[in-house]
Design an enzyme around this catalytic site. Structure first.
Site, PDB file in Angstrom:
ATOM      1  N   GLY A  65      -2.683   5.555   4.090  1.00  0.00           N
ATOM      2  CA  GLY A  65      -3.334   5.548   5.395  1.00  0.00           C
ATOM      3  C   GLY A  65      -4.395   4.474   5.532  1.00  0.00           C
TER       4      GLY A  65
ATOM      5  N   ASP B  75      -9.762  -0.113   8.475  1.00  0.00           N
ATOM      6  CA  ASP B  75      -9.032  -0.415   7.237  1.00  0.00           C
ATOM      7  C   ASP B  75     -10.036  -0.401   6.095  1.00  0.00           C
ATOM      8  OD1 ASP B  75      -7.537  -1.421   5.130  1.00  0.00           O
ATOM      9  OD2 ASP B  75      -6.492  -2.901   6.352  1.00  0.00           O
TER      10      ASP B  75
ATOM     11  N   SER C  31       0.833  -1.202   0.000  1.00  0.00           N
ATOM     12  CA  SER C  31       0.000   0.000   0.000  1.00  0.00           C
ATOM     13  C   SER C  31       0.869   1.255   0.000  1.00  0.00           C
ATOM     14  CB  SER C  31      -0.908   0.007   1.231  1.00  0.00           C
ATOM     15  OG  SER C  31      -1.802  -1.083   1.188  1.00  0.00           O
TER      16      SER C  31
ATOM     17  N   ARG D 249      -9.167  -0.203   2.770  1.00  0.00           N
ATOM     18  CA  ARG D 249      -8.502  -0.486   1.496  1.00  0.00           C
ATOM     19  C   ARG D 249      -9.315  -1.456   0.639  1.00  0.00           C
ATOM     20  NH1 ARG D 249      -2.671  -2.196   3.662  1.00  0.00           N
ATOM     21  NH2 ARG D 249      -4.035  -3.033   5.310  1.00  0.00           N
TER      22      ARG D 249
END
Length: 274
Positions: free
Chosen positions: A164, A197, A121, A199
């Site tokens: 982030g 999270d 990431s 993502r």
């Protein structure tokens, strides 16, 4: 300046096989269709020779750049309007509206029965500024080193939209201030009303379907959630490989929070910063 906006260059790249389009299962589809609304598809540019000065050695690397068809279509449509009105100075704004992910092919992983993979990431503060508040920069360099030492190298997928844990750089800066006031990295996200999270690994899964195909692969990660997310997109034969690097006094508390959240990090490994 932005050659992906030039229809002539685009066609030349397609004809030379250096611009392709794949569907969510990693299979080639027609890149000349102007828009795909009902499915995730990625446009991939490459291979591009990319000499790297990262890690302890200088590996042979080829770079592929990938962007979603829906995003590319929006940018190209706007570019056509700008071109007609002569607002060429606005083209620079188009680049910031696309999340362009990257694949670094290190060595010859296509020859491996179980290639080494890292899905990394993006982290401006760690990867570029070498911040020690996280371990991202050392993890990136360590992944390149490990792949370079493999007989057949590996695939490093760099996710541009994951800053982030998916909240973006501006919100990440705010979480750092909250962490300085005593919150851990997950509590800071929650204080901003954000997920622990957020993502999205669907693009990473699509790229793995294309590059790895049906082969099993070894994934450099300490995060079980990442493995589960990739499996949800049809990638079943994943062997996790522990990936510890860059532990120091500045990120010790950050790593403790990751361990408590579920990352496979041993207490002894965190204590090594003492």
């Amino acid at each position: 300046m932005f050659t992906y906006l030039n229809p002539k260059i685009r066609q030349e790249l397609i004809e030379s096989g250096k611009l392709i389009r794949i569907n969510a299962q990693g299979r080639n589809i027609d890149p000349t269709i102007p828009r795909v609304d009902d499915s995730i598809s990625l446009n991939i540019l490459g291979p591009i020779p990319l000499p790297l000065d990262l890690g302890t050695d200088k590996p042979e690397v080829f770079w592929y750049a990938a962007v979603r068809t829906t995003e590319l279509y929006q940018v190209e449509s706007l570019a056509n309007k700008l071109r007609k009105t002569g607002d060429q100075n606005l083209f620079a704004k188009l680049a910031s509206s696309m999340a362009v992910n990257s694949v670094l092919v290190i060595g010859t992983p296509d020859k491996s029965e179980s290639p080494l993979v890292r899905v990394h990431s993006s982290c401006l503060t760690g990867d570029v500024f070498s911040s020690q508040r996280c371990e991202c920069g050392p993890q990136l360099a360590h992944a390149v080193d490990r792949m370079n030492k493999e007989d057949n190298g590996g695939y490093l997928i760099y996710m541009a939209g994951h800053e982030g844990r998916g909240i973006g750089l501006w919100a990440k800066a705010a979480t750092y201030l909250l962490q300085d006031d005593g919150e851990n990295t997950y509590q800071a996200n929650q204080s901003l009303g954000l997920e622990d999270d957020s993502r999205d690994f669907s693009d990473a899964a699509t790229l793995l379907h294309y590059f790895v195909r049906e082969r099993p692969f070894r994934l450099l990660t300490n995060n079980p959630k990442k493995i589960n997310d990739l499996k949800a997109f049809g990638l079943k034969n994943i062997t996790p490989i522990k990936h510890i690097a860059g532990i120091n006094q500045n990120n010790k508390r950050y790593l403790e929070a990751k361990r408590d959240w579920g990352h496979v990090i041993d207490d002894d490994e965190i204590k090594s910063a003492d």
